[in-house]
Enzyme design. Structure first.
Site, PDB file in Angstrom:
ATOM      1  N   GLU A 116      16.047  -8.464  -6.841  1.00 17.44           N
ATOM      2  CA  GLU A 116      16.775  -9.097  -5.147  1.00 17.44           C
ATOM      3  C   GLU A 116      15.384  -8.658  -4.929  1.00 17.44           C
ATOM      4  OE1 GLU A 116      18.749  -5.097  -3.720  1.00 17.44           O
ATOM      5  OE2 GLU A 116      20.058  -5.981  -4.730  1.00 17.44           O
ATOM      6  N   LYS A 118      11.679  -6.300  -3.540  1.00 19.42           N
ATOM      7  CA  LYS A 118      11.215  -5.304  -2.672  1.00 19.42           C
ATOM      8  C   LYS A 118      11.019  -5.136  -1.214  1.00 19.42           C
ATOM      9  CE  LYS A 118      10.185  -0.890  -5.303  1.00 19.42           C
ATOM     10  NZ  LYS A 118       9.770  -0.871  -4.086  1.00 19.42           N
ATOM     11  N   ASP A 120       8.528  -4.207   1.894  1.00 19.36           N
ATOM     12  CA  ASP A 120       7.864  -2.108   1.446  1.00 19.36           C
ATOM     13  C   ASP A 120       7.411  -1.861   3.053  1.00 19.36           C
ATOM     14  OD1 ASP A 120       6.135  -1.137   0.676  1.00 19.36           O
ATOM     15  OD2 ASP A 120       4.343  -2.539   0.954  1.00 19.36           O
ATOM     16  N   TYR A 229      21.838  -1.979  -0.469  1.00 23.72           N
ATOM     17  CA  TYR A 229      23.021  -1.339  -1.336  1.00 23.72           C
ATOM     18  C   TYR A 229      24.166  -0.128  -0.601  1.00 23.72           C
ATOM     19  CZ  TYR A 229      23.012   2.772  -4.751  1.00 23.72           C
ATOM     20  OH  TYR A 229      23.428   3.750  -5.732  1.00 23.72           O
ATOM     21  N   LYS A 315       6.674  -4.275  -9.993  1.00 23.36           N
ATOM     22  CA  LYS A 315       5.943  -4.657  -8.703  1.00 23.36           C
ATOM     23  C   LYS A 315       4.694  -5.791  -9.273  1.00 23.36           C
ATOM     24  CE  LYS A 315       5.154  -1.683  -5.713  1.00 23.36           C
ATOM     25  NZ  LYS A 315       4.971  -0.368  -6.326  1.00 23.36           N
ATOM     26  N   CYS A 412     -35.201  -1.471   8.273  1.00 25.66           N
ATOM     27  CA  CYS A 412     -34.138  -1.581   8.854  1.00 25.66           C
ATOM     28  C   CYS A 412     -33.748  -2.944   8.586  1.00 25.66           C
ATOM     29  CB  CYS A 412     -33.729  -0.595  10.149  1.00 25.66           C
ATOM     30  SG  CYS A 412     -32.161  -1.627  11.215  1.00 25.66           S
ATOM     31  N   CYS A 415     -33.964  -3.820  13.161  1.00 29.78           N
ATOM     32  CA  CYS A 415     -34.950  -3.194  13.537  1.00 29.78           C
ATOM     33  C   CYS A 415     -36.735  -3.201  12.767  1.00 29.78           C
ATOM     34  CB  CYS A 415     -34.917  -2.766  14.423  1.00 29.78           C
ATOM     35  SG  CYS A 415     -34.691  -0.904  13.417  1.00 29.78           S
ATOM     36  N   CYS A 430     -31.106   4.186   9.603  1.00 29.75           N
ATOM     37  CA  CYS A 430     -31.345   3.597   9.886  1.00 29.75           C
ATOM     38  C   CYS A 430     -31.948   4.994  11.005  1.00 29.75           C
ATOM     39  CB  CYS A 430     -31.978   2.348  10.470  1.00 29.75           C
ATOM     40  SG  CYS A 430     -32.762   1.784  12.026  1.00 29.75           S
ATOM     41  N   CYS A 436     -32.808   0.533  17.912  1.00 29.83           N
ATOM     42  CA  CYS A 436     -32.593  -0.164  17.593  1.00 29.83           C
ATOM     43  C   CYS A 436     -30.952  -0.877  18.274  1.00 29.83           C
ATOM     44  CB  CYS A 436     -31.720   0.250  15.584  1.00 29.83           C
ATOM     45  SG  CYS A 436     -31.051  -0.848  14.577  1.00 29.83           S
TER      46      CYS A 436
HETATM   47  S1  IVH Z   1      18.055   0.236  -4.119  1.00 32.46           S
HETATM   48  C1  IVH Z   1      18.781   4.264  -6.399  1.00 32.46           C
HETATM   49  N1  IVH Z   1      16.737  -2.066  -3.341  1.00 32.46           N
HETATM   50  O1  IVH Z   1      12.325   0.837  -2.755  1.00 32.46           O
HETATM   51  C2  IVH Z   1      18.030   3.295  -6.216  1.00 32.46           C
HETATM   52  N2  IVH Z   1      15.685   0.050  -2.951  1.00 32.46           N
HETATM   53  O2  IVH Z   1      10.161   2.141  -5.006  1.00 32.46           O
HETATM   54  C3  IVH Z   1      17.986   2.716  -4.370  1.00 32.46           C
HETATM   55  N3  IVH Z   1      13.113  -0.648  -1.628  1.00 32.46           N
HETATM   56  O3  IVH Z   1      13.296   3.539  -2.366  1.00 32.46           O
HETATM   57  C4  IVH Z   1      17.004   1.800  -4.346  1.00 32.46           C
HETATM   58  N4  IVH Z   1      14.158  -3.228  -1.637  1.00 32.46           N
HETATM   59  O4  IVH Z   1      13.110   2.314  -0.317  1.00 32.46           O
HETATM   60  C5  IVH Z   1      16.219  -1.076  -3.574  1.00 32.46           C
HETATM   61  N5  IVH Z   1      16.027  -4.615  -2.498  1.00 32.46           N
HETATM   62  C6  IVH Z   1      15.991  -2.867  -2.959  1.00 32.46           C
HETATM   63  C7  IVH Z   1      14.956  -2.632  -2.017  1.00 32.46           C
HETATM   64  C8  IVH Z   1      14.406  -1.236  -2.947  1.00 32.46           C
HETATM   65  C9  IVH Z   1      13.232  -2.175  -0.995  1.00 32.46           C
HETATM   66  C10 IVH Z   1      12.796   0.633  -1.043  1.00 32.46           C
HETATM   67  C11 IVH Z   1      13.570   1.252  -1.394  1.00 32.46           C
HETATM   68  C12 IVH Z   1      13.440   3.227  -2.822  1.00 32.46           C
HETATM   69  C13 IVH Z   1      12.341   2.428  -3.079  1.00 32.46           C
HETATM   70  C14 IVH Z   1      11.747   2.316  -4.860  1.00 32.46           C
END
Ligand code: IVH
Length: 676
Positions: A116, A118, A120, A229, A315, A412, A415, A430, A436
């Site tokens: 999936e 991630k 941010d 989740y 990451k 500077c 000036c 400066c 200036c």
């Molecule tokens: S699963 C028990 N799935 O990343 C595991 N987390 O660095 C539950 N996050 O605390 C997390 N995308 O806030 C999961 N597709 C995703 C996510 C995700 C972002 C965040 C989440 C988690 C943090 C961990």
């Protein structure tokens, strides 16, 4: 012998303690203050080192160590704290194929892995009871979080009620709250106009937004959420993928970018695809999450103290590009600080074209040994301003015939005045404060800004225009501007000229403490100015103040005191002040201003302000408390005399005040108290 060993071990034991402190602080800055200080990678590296050290010294075990719990975002005002039904854990991070392979090796053979994105943002836990959304908890410390339901309800993609007959009585959906790029940029543009500090990235903006006490403002900012989740008893399905598909069928916002993979190769292909494709998404992502698909296998794998063993994050590396450093130029700021700027061959980075990046100061340039003509790495992490992190071939021996690292200018660039470097500071400055151009314009911009004289209609561009026309050279010139002078300017019509003059006229009512802040004396910020103005209620008294007298004021140290004395020693400043006085600017407290010392009615009392108010702003109430001899405090304790309680006072504060028997006083009661 033993002593000798412990002496050898001592530095590592010290390192362990230092790392715990450092990581604890980093967690606090990330989760509570929304001001990350370490990159994820730095954080993980330090965390791994700490884990290793803790394994070496089991006698230093501490259940409070950052290795034993997740970071906490508790500590924000006003939300009910609720215990999570299932702890909200974090994820272990990985950065390479090897690390993913290491993780997969520990899983059962033939395992299916769901990939999936991630997201941010910040995690949220939604509780649905009999189909109704009843709670929305932040992660908090992982065990309990803040209930931000009212704010979450502003997100259109989160259903408040699901009408189906096949729902379990209770289920929980977890996901990520995000501020889409577009909304983030619009919000920052707006904040820039209002002269409010900008959010460094959408995550910080989302976090700040979710903790607001005003759901209308939250709604206006336009948060979104992706859910990833599902938890609860007796839920349908035997795999994670099925659960998410079910949640989608129930109407939840589930990403389409979910894939079931059967090998590390497949996972790596997914990663490679999304590392590029994510740049076209409306929201920020910082990696991939890998999860074991089979729920029975997940159960068997279980959890460590902080993370599930059945999931791991990968990451993305911070986006960086190599490009040519064409030239180093130097920018002079309002206070005269000279900042080197890298002018780059334009390069595409995180969706924007980058051509300039800060080089911070002379020491930074020298430490990376960067020269015009080098190919340099530009990075854009979570921050807005891109940075240079190194050059292409740092280890190639330097050809003695190439010019040495560009010498920092000695005069500077604006000036021509000789620059000075204050001992102990990295910056060159400066000293030509009044001659200036960027310093002159910067001082005027500061003077008219919202928190200072608040003169509408006199923005950066207009100041530049009037400066170039020779009409504005210092802050006193503002009060000599004539309608005809302004209206005759090309881009300024009669109407805007009139508005500007009205703004200038109105600024003559600005109280003394703000005028003092507006003068722009180095290091005299808004709060310090207030404190100084209270002790010295006029410019005449302040002008003759000694450093000792100034240092006796709270928050005023020898450096600030010296800056003030130095300011009055400069006859050009004295002349400007005389002209401001003639123009009618408030150079003394007139008794009406909130900052004046009005009475001792609240002397000896410590007061906590909570909630929102209708007759004055919170800041004005703070001023009023001080003006009547009282002391402001941020938290309720036995020492609190009373709470000035507005609308929507936080339930936690209310509970605490009740428990300690501290009276709550309304806005009206408070005003009555200080009037009579
Ligand atoms: S699963 C028990 N799935 O990343 C595991 N987390 O660095 C539950 N996050 O605390 C997390 N995308 O806030 C999961 N597709 C995703 C996510 C995700 C972002 C965040 C989440 C988690 C943090 C961990």
């Amino acid at each position: 012998m033993l002593d000798l060993f412990s002496e050898i071990e001592q530095p590592e034991r010290e390192e362990l303690k230092r790392l715990r402190k450092e990581l604890e602080e980093a967690n606090y800055k990330y989760y509570v203050l929304n001001m990350p200080t370490l990159s994820d990678r730095e954080f993980d590296e330090k965390m791994h080192r700490l884990q290793d050290l803790e394994a070496m010294f089991p006698d230093l075990y501490d259940p409070k160590s950052p290795t034993q719990h997740v970071g906490s975002d508790l500590g924000k005002k006003g939300f009910e704290q609720v215990k999570h039904k299932y702890p909200m854990l974090s994820l272990a991070n990985s950065y390479s194929r090897e690390e993913i392979e290491d993780w997969v090796r520990k899983l059962p053979a033939g395992v299916e892995i769901v990939c999936e994105l991630k997201y941010d943002g910040l995690s949220i836990s939604l509780w649905y009871e009999h189909g109704r959304l009843t709670r929305a908890l932040t992660r908090g410390d992982g065990q309990q979080g803040d209930d931000v339901l009212q704010n979450i309800k502003t997100i259109p993609s989160i259903p408040w009620q699901i009408n189906r007959t096949d729902l379990p009585d209770f289920f929980e959906l977890r996901g990520e709250v995000l501020l889409p790029w577009e909304r983030f940029e619009a919000l920052n543009r707006e904040r820039e106009e209002q002269e409010e500090p900008l959010f460094a990235n959408p995550r910080n903006a989302a976090s700040g937004t979710l903790k607001l006490q005003d759901p209308r403002e939250v709604a206006r900012r336009g948060l979104d959420a992706y859910l990833y989740y599902m938890l609860g008893e007796n839920l349908p399905g035997t795999t994670h993928y099925e659960r998410l598909t079910t949640a989608k069928a129930w109407g939840f916002h589930i990403s389409d970018a979910i894939k079931v993979c059967h090998s590390v190769d497949e996972v790596m292909n997914y990663i490679a695809y999304w590392d590029t494709e994510r740049k076209n998404l409306p929201v920020a992502t910082d990696g991939i999450v890998l999860k074991v698909n089979d729920l029975a296998q997940q159960d068997e794998l279980g959890f460590t103290a902080k993370t599930p063993r059945w999931a791991i994050a990968y990451k993305f590396p911070a986006e960086k590009q190599l490009t040519l450093l064409r030239e180093i130029t130097y920018q002079v700021g309002r206070t005269g600080v000279v900042t080197p700027v890298a002018n780059l061959e334009p390069v595409q980075l995180s969706g924007t074209m980058v051509q300039r990046a800060t080089l911070h100061n002379e020491d930074f340039i020298r430490s990376l040994d960067i020269r015009p003509g080098d190919r340099v790495w530009v990075e854009k992490g979570g921050e807005i301003i891109p940075k240079i992190t190194g050059k292409e071939n740092p280890n190639t021996p330097i050809n003695p015939n190439t010019p040495i690292t560009q010498i920092f200018p000695t005069v500077c660039p604006e000036c021509g005045t000789e620059l000075v470097r204050i001992p102990g500071e990295a910056a060159w400055r400066c000293p030509n404060e009044t001659g200036c151009p960027p310093q002159i314009k910067g001082k005027i911009e500061h003077f008219v800004s919202r928190k200072a004289m608040n003169i509408d209609g006199l923005g950066e561009e207009t100041i530049d225009l009037l400066y170039r026309q020779g009409l504005l050279h210092n802050i006193a010139d503002i009060y000599d501007l004539k309608l005809a002078d302004i209206a005759s300017q090309e881009r300024l019509g009669e109407k805007s000229a009139q508005n500007m003059l009205a703004g200038i006229e109105a600024s003559k009512q600005v109280p003394w403490s703000r005028v003092l802040f507006a003068l722009g004396i180095r290091m005299v910020g808004e709060t310090t100015a207030k404190k100084i103005a209270r002790r010295f209620p006029s410019i005449d008294s302040l002008q003759w103040a000694t450093t000792e007298q100034l240092c006796a004021i709270e928050d005023v140290g020898p450096q600030i005191a010296e800056n003030i004395v130095h300011y009055f020693e400069d006859m050009r400043n004295v002349e400007i002040l005389n002209r401001l006085r003639e123009a009618g600017v408030q150079l003394e407290a007139n008794g009406e201003g909130l900052e004046a010392n009005v009475s001792d009615k609240l002397a000896g009392q410590t007061i906590v302000i909570s909630g929102t108010f209708s007759q004055h702003s919170r800041d004005e109430y703070k001023d009023l408390i001080e003006a009547h001899g009282g002391k402001n405090s941020g938290s309720i304790s036995k020492k609190t005399s009373f709470v000035l309680a507005g609308e929507n006072m936080g339930p936690e504060k209310r509970k605490k005040a009740e428990a300690l028997g501290i009276p709550l006083i309304t806005e009206d009661e408070f005003l009555e108290r200080i009037e009579n």
